[in-house]
Scaffold this motif. Structure first.
Motif, PDB file in Angstrom:
ATOM      1  N   GLU A  53      22.432  47.333   5.749  1.00  0.00           N
ATOM      2  CA  GLU A  53      22.164  48.110   6.157  1.00  0.00           C
ATOM      3  C   GLU A  53      21.544  49.367   5.107  1.00  0.00           C
ATOM      4  O   GLU A  53      23.133  49.868   4.446  1.00  0.00           O
ATOM      5  N   ASP A  54      20.738  50.427   5.484  1.00  0.00           N
ATOM      6  CA  ASP A  54      20.978  51.941   4.492  1.00  0.00           C
ATOM      7  C   ASP A  54      20.607  51.458   3.439  1.00  0.00           C
ATOM      8  O   ASP A  54      21.383  52.134   2.906  1.00  0.00           O
ATOM      9  N   PHE A  55      20.679  50.658   2.798  1.00  0.00           N
ATOM     10  CA  PHE A  55      20.199  50.267   1.402  1.00  0.00           C
ATOM     11  C   PHE A  55      19.574  50.798   0.592  1.00  0.00           C
ATOM     12  O   PHE A  55      18.816  50.971   0.512  1.00  0.00           O
ATOM     13  N   ARG A  56      20.048  51.640  -0.791  1.00  0.00           N
ATOM     14  CA  ARG A  56      19.603  51.956  -1.166  1.00  0.00           C
ATOM     15  C   ARG A  56      20.223  52.384  -2.504  1.00  0.00           C
ATOM     16  O   ARG A  56      21.909  52.308  -2.504  1.00  0.00           O
ATOM     17  N   TYR A  57      19.383  51.886  -4.194  1.00  0.00           N
ATOM     18  CA  TYR A  57      20.081  52.122  -4.993  1.00  0.00           C
ATOM     19  C   TYR A  57      20.272  53.653  -5.266  1.00  0.00           C
ATOM     20  O   TYR A  57      19.136  54.519  -5.231  1.00  0.00           O
ATOM     21  N   ILE A  58      21.242  54.282  -6.342  1.00  0.00           N
ATOM     22  CA  ILE A  58      21.632  55.671  -6.585  1.00  0.00           C
ATOM     23  C   ILE A  58      21.761  55.209  -7.718  1.00  0.00           C
ATOM     24  O   ILE A  58      21.730  56.572  -8.673  1.00  0.00           O
ATOM     25  N   ARG A  59      21.275  54.693  -9.236  1.00  0.00           N
ATOM     26  CA  ARG A  59      21.975  55.149  -9.859  1.00  0.00           C
ATOM     27  C   ARG A  59      21.132  53.468 -10.863  1.00  0.00           C
ATOM     28  O   ARG A  59      21.802  53.045 -10.605  1.00  0.00           O
ATOM     29  N   GLU A  60      20.439  53.608 -12.451  1.00  0.00           N
ATOM     30  CA  GLU A  60      20.524  52.907 -12.799  1.00  0.00           C
ATOM     31  C   GLU A  60      20.829  52.842 -14.239  1.00  0.00           C
ATOM     32  O   GLU A  60      20.179  53.761 -14.555  1.00  0.00           O
ATOM     33  N   GLU A  77      24.875  51.475  -2.676  1.00  0.00           N
ATOM     34  CA  GLU A  77      25.660  52.030  -1.363  1.00  0.00           C
ATOM     35  C   GLU A  77      24.187  51.720  -0.336  1.00  0.00           C
ATOM     36  O   GLU A  77      23.542  51.383  -0.718  1.00  0.00           O
ATOM     37  N   ALA A  78      25.343  51.042   0.852  1.00  0.00           N
ATOM     38  CA  ALA A  78      25.039  50.316   2.149  1.00  0.00           C
ATOM     39  C   ALA A  78      25.883  50.422   2.927  1.00  0.00           C
ATOM     40  O   ALA A  78      26.662  50.749   2.913  1.00  0.00           O
ATOM     41  N   THR A  79      25.313  49.974   4.162  1.00  0.00           N
ATOM     42  CA  THR A  79      26.936  49.867   4.869  1.00  0.00           C
ATOM     43  C   THR A  79      26.561  47.948   5.747  1.00  0.00           C
ATOM     44  O   THR A  79      25.582  47.548   5.750  1.00  0.00           O
ATOM     45  N   VAL A  80      27.503  47.638   5.484  1.00  0.00           N
ATOM     46  CA  VAL A  80      27.661  46.112   6.516  1.00  0.00           C
ATOM     47  C   VAL A  80      28.526  46.407   7.755  1.00  0.00           C
ATOM     48  O   VAL A  80      29.760  46.524   7.516  1.00  0.00           O
ATOM     49  N   ALA A  81      28.386  46.273   8.260  1.00  0.00           N
ATOM     50  CA  ALA A  81      28.898  46.045   9.841  1.00  0.00           C
ATOM     51  C   ALA A  81      30.008  46.671  10.415  1.00  0.00           C
ATOM     52  O   ALA A  81      31.293  47.097  10.179  1.00  0.00           O
ATOM     53  N   GLY A  82      29.190  48.380   9.865  1.00  0.00           N
ATOM     54  CA  GLY A  82      29.483  49.921   9.971  1.00  0.00           C
ATOM     55  C   GLY A  82      30.550  50.044   8.862  1.00  0.00           C
ATOM     56  O   GLY A  82      30.879  50.936   9.154  1.00  0.00           O
ATOM     57  N   LYS A  83      30.724  49.219   7.890  1.00  0.00           N
ATOM     58  CA  LYS A  83      31.375  49.574   6.726  1.00  0.00           C
ATOM     59  C   LYS A  83      30.408  49.603   4.975  1.00  0.00           C
ATOM     60  O   LYS A  83      29.722  49.457   5.436  1.00  0.00           O
ATOM     61  N   LYS A  84      30.817  51.176   4.920  1.00  0.00           N
ATOM     62  CA  LYS A  84      30.046  51.596   3.178  1.00  0.00           C
ATOM     63  C   LYS A  84      30.222  50.648   2.321  1.00  0.00           C
ATOM     64  O   LYS A  84      32.104  51.011   2.502  1.00  0.00           O
ATOM     65  N   ILE A  85      30.042  50.172   1.431  1.00  0.00           N
ATOM     66  CA  ILE A  85      29.925  50.070   0.380  1.00  0.00           C
ATOM     67  C   ILE A  85      29.283  50.229  -0.292  1.00  0.00           C
ATOM     68  O   ILE A  85      28.042  51.152  -0.085  1.00  0.00           O
TER      69      ILE A  85
END
Length: 141
Positions: A53-60, A77-85
């Motif tokens: 969820e809320d997946f986005r690349y922040i750096r290349e 960065e993204a969220t999986v089952a409420g956990k930010k990764i």
């Protein structure tokens, strides 16, 4: 911007698959053994798109020491089952510009655990999709 990043941000599954070499090897952040081959790698990436969820690349990060430009790191960065990764896709390109090595790392451990659980729930579908792709490629007798 790397074409893989463009395809992912557009959620274009066909474009993502087209960028994979037939002999690509996918190394998961949550599985011990790498997954060889385009069908399983494409199926895993489709599943990741379903669970992130809320997946986005922040750096290349290109490998400036490698003049061929074959190595790339895409931080996300993204969220999986409420956990930010936070994670990184490490890509290596073959002579044809296709991804032949794809390794993912994620942090923190709680996020990696949530990702492992979410992907385990997808694994039957992943296996079915990969098997169907392999069967479709086989010549009929």
């Amino acid at each position: 911007m790397h074409p893989f990043r463009q395809a992912v941000e557009a959620r274009d599954e066909a474009a993502i698959e087209a960028l994979l070499a037939d002999d690509v090897v996918f190394t998961s952040p949550v599985a011990f053994k790498p997954y060889p081959g385009k069908p399983i790698t494409a199926a895993i990436l489709r599943a990741v798109m379903r669970v992130f969820e809320d997946f986005r690349y922040i750096r290349e990060i290109p490998d400036v020491a490698e003049p061929s430009g074959r190595d790339h790191a895409l931080v996300f960065e993204a969220t999986v089952a409420g956990k930010k990764i936070t994670g990184c896709d490490f890509l290596h390109l073959d002579d044809d510009g296709k991804i032949d090595d794809f390794m993912v790392m994620v942090r923190p451990l709680s996020g990696a655990t949530a990702l492992a659980e979410a992907m385990a729930a997808q694994f039957e579908r992943i296996t079915e999709e990969a098997s169907a792709a392999v069967a479709a490629e086989e010549p009929s007798s």
